[in-house]
Design a protein around this motif. Structure first.
Motif, PDB file in Angstrom:
ATOM      1  N   THR A  58       0.856  -1.193   0.000  1.00 16.02           N
ATOM      2  CA  THR A  58       0.000   0.000   0.000  1.00 16.02           C
ATOM      3  C   THR A  58       0.885   1.232   0.000  1.00 16.02           C
ATOM      4  OG1 THR A  58      -1.755  -1.125   1.223  1.00 16.02           O
ATOM      5  CG2 THR A  58      -1.778   1.276   1.276  1.00 16.02           C
ATOM      6  N   SER A  59       0.537   2.193  -0.829  1.00 17.46           N
ATOM      7  CA  SER A  59       1.245   3.476  -0.857  1.00 17.46           C
ATOM      8  C   SER A  59       0.352   4.544  -0.235  1.00 17.46           C
ATOM      9  CB  SER A  59       1.590   3.866  -2.296  1.00 17.46           C
ATOM     10  OG  SER A  59       2.530   2.972  -2.817  1.00 17.46           O
ATOM     11  N   PHE A  60       0.970   5.448   0.498  1.00 20.54           N
ATOM     12  CA  PHE A  60       0.258   6.540   1.149  1.00 20.54           C
ATOM     13  C   PHE A  60       0.817   7.863   0.635  1.00 20.54           C
ATOM     14  CE2 PHE A  60       0.216   3.002   4.071  1.00 20.54           C
ATOM     15  CZ  PHE A  60      -1.090   2.974   4.544  1.00 20.54           C
ATOM     16  N   LEU A  61      -0.068   8.785   0.352  1.00 22.06           N
ATOM     17  CA  LEU A  61       0.345  10.152   0.049  1.00 22.06           C
ATOM     18  C   LEU A  61       0.177  10.975   1.316  1.00 22.06           C
ATOM     19  CD1 LEU A  61      -1.261  10.878  -3.436  1.00 22.06           C
ATOM     20  CD2 LEU A  61       1.154  10.676  -2.895  1.00 22.06           C
ATOM     21  N   VAL A  62       1.239  11.587   1.770  1.00 23.99           N
ATOM     22  CA  VAL A  62       1.207  12.431   2.952  1.00 23.99           C
ATOM     23  C   VAL A  62       1.072  13.873   2.474  1.00 23.99           C
ATOM     24  CG1 VAL A  62       2.449  13.149   5.023  1.00 23.99           C
ATOM     25  CG2 VAL A  62       2.688  10.800   4.177  1.00 23.99           C
ATOM     26  N   ASP A  63      -0.040  14.519   2.820  1.00 18.17           N
ATOM     27  CA  ASP A  63      -0.312  15.885   2.392  1.00 18.17           C
ATOM     28  C   ASP A  63       0.352  16.865   3.367  1.00 18.17           C
ATOM     29  OD1 ASP A  63      -1.311  18.294   1.515  1.00 18.17           O
ATOM     30  OD2 ASP A  63      -3.395  17.604   1.365  1.00 18.17           O
ATOM     31  N   ILE A  64       1.587  17.224   3.078  1.00 18.82           N
ATOM     32  CA  ILE A  64       2.376  18.076   3.954  1.00 18.82           C
ATOM     33  C   ILE A  64       1.740  19.452   4.109  1.00 18.82           C
ATOM     34  CG2 ILE A  64       4.623  19.227   4.221  1.00 18.82           C
ATOM     35  CD1 ILE A  64       5.821  16.749   2.766  1.00 18.82           C
ATOM     36  N   LYS A  65       1.250  20.005   3.019  1.00 17.05           N
ATOM     37  CA  LYS A  65       0.615  21.330   3.066  1.00 17.05           C
ATOM     38  C   LYS A  65      -0.572  21.321   4.033  1.00 17.05           C
ATOM     39  CE  LYS A  65      -0.355  25.451   1.103  1.00 17.05           C
ATOM     40  NZ  LYS A  65       0.299  26.628   1.557  1.00 17.05           N
ATOM     41  N   ALA A  66      -1.383  20.271   3.986  1.00 14.38           N
ATOM     42  CA  ALA A  66      -2.546  20.186   4.882  1.00 14.38           C
ATOM     43  C   ALA A  66      -2.106  20.049   6.341  1.00 14.38           C
ATOM     44  CB  ALA A  66      -3.436  19.014   4.485  1.00 14.38           C
ATOM     45  N   ILE A  67      -1.066  19.276   6.605  1.00 13.69           N
ATOM     46  CA  ILE A  67      -0.570  19.102   7.970  1.00 13.69           C
ATOM     47  C   ILE A  67      -0.010  20.421   8.499  1.00 13.69           C
ATOM     48  CG2 ILE A  67       1.203  17.967   9.389  1.00 13.69           C
ATOM     49  CD1 ILE A  67       0.843  15.508   7.504  1.00 13.69           C
ATOM     50  N   HIS A  68       0.761  21.122   7.676  1.00 11.75           N
ATOM     51  CA  HIS A  68       1.364  22.390   8.087  1.00 11.75           C
ATOM     52  C   HIS A  68       0.335  23.499   8.286  1.00 11.75           C
ATOM     53  CE1 HIS A  68       5.789  21.646   6.667  1.00 11.75           C
ATOM     54  NE2 HIS A  68       5.363  20.749   7.536  1.00 11.75           N
ATOM     55  N   ASN A  69      -0.863  23.314   7.756  1.00 11.82           N
ATOM     56  CA  ASN A  69      -1.902  24.338   7.870  1.00 11.82           C
ATOM     57  C   ASN A  69      -3.124  23.833   8.625  1.00 11.82           C
ATOM     58  OD1 ASN A  69      -0.959  26.790   6.213  1.00 11.82           O
ATOM     59  ND2 ASN A  69      -0.442  25.045   4.946  1.00 11.82           N
ATOM     60  N   SER A  70      -2.944  22.867   9.484  1.00 11.64           N
ATOM     61  CA  SER A  70      -4.046  22.254  10.222  1.00 11.64           C
ATOM     62  C   SER A  70      -4.271  22.926  11.577  1.00 11.64           C
ATOM     63  CB  SER A  70      -3.754  20.766  10.445  1.00 11.64           C
ATOM     64  OG  SER A  70      -4.708  20.204  11.302  1.00 11.64           O
ATOM     65  N   ASP A  71      -5.541  23.226  11.867  1.00 11.34           N
ATOM     66  CA  ASP A  71      -5.913  23.760  13.185  1.00 11.34           C
ATOM     67  C   ASP A  71      -5.612  22.763  14.299  1.00 11.34           C
ATOM     68  OD1 ASP A  71      -6.894  26.220  12.344  1.00 11.34           O
ATOM     69  OD2 ASP A  71      -8.853  25.390  11.874  1.00 11.34           O
TER      70      ASP A  71
END
Length: 152
Positions: free
Chosen positions: A84-97
């Motif tokens: 299984t491959s996962f895409l880690v959304d760095i932009k979303a993590i860095h901008n998460s409340d």
């Protein structure tokens, strides 16, 4: 080069940040425009480093990262099959409340609090885990020193 371009953009668009940065540079170099930057200078350029980190948080150079598992595993309470491959959304993590106070605000001062430490896996400027970038410290040194050289 891309991150340096974004750093200059944010400094130009936030005059209060530029003012604080120039005050720090002037305090350290005392107007000397030709003296080489030494180790002590680098360690004292804390606001310049805060700018680098905040720009990387608000506008990461890599928006996504890929991770792959080669055997079945439980992640986030779910069972995942091998390969299984996962895409880690760095932009979303860095901008998460969930991780950041006022995440959509450019605020290098958040990094100036000595007790501030980003929540685990919430700041992925250089990746993480076993694949953490081996050149991360050199990159920070280069960016901080280049800011000081450009703006002093």
């Amino acid at each position: 080069a891309n991150l340096l371009s974004f750093i200059i953009y944010y400094i130009a668009h936030y005059p209060n940040v530029k003012k604080k940065m120039l005050e720090e540079i002037d305090r350290i170099f005392k107007g000397d425009k030709v003296r080489s930057i030494n180790k002590d200078d680098f360690y004292n350029l804390k606001y310049c480093e805060a700018i680098v980190k905040e720009v990387a948080r608000v506008h990461p150079i890599m928006h996504m990262n890929i991770r792959h598992i080669n055997k079945p595993n439980e992640i986030a309470g779910y069972q995942w099959p091998a390969d299984t491959s996962f895409l880690v959304d760095i932009k979303a993590i860095h901008n998460s409340d969930n991780y950041w106070k006022e995440p959509n605000k450019f605020n290098p001062d958040r990094w100036m609090n000595e007790s501030f430490e980003p929540k685990k896996n919430s700041f992925i400027m250089f990746g993480g885990g076993l694949r953490l970038c081996p050149g991360r410290k050199l990159a920070i040194v280069q960016l901080v020193c280049l800011i000081a050289l450009l703006f002093r």
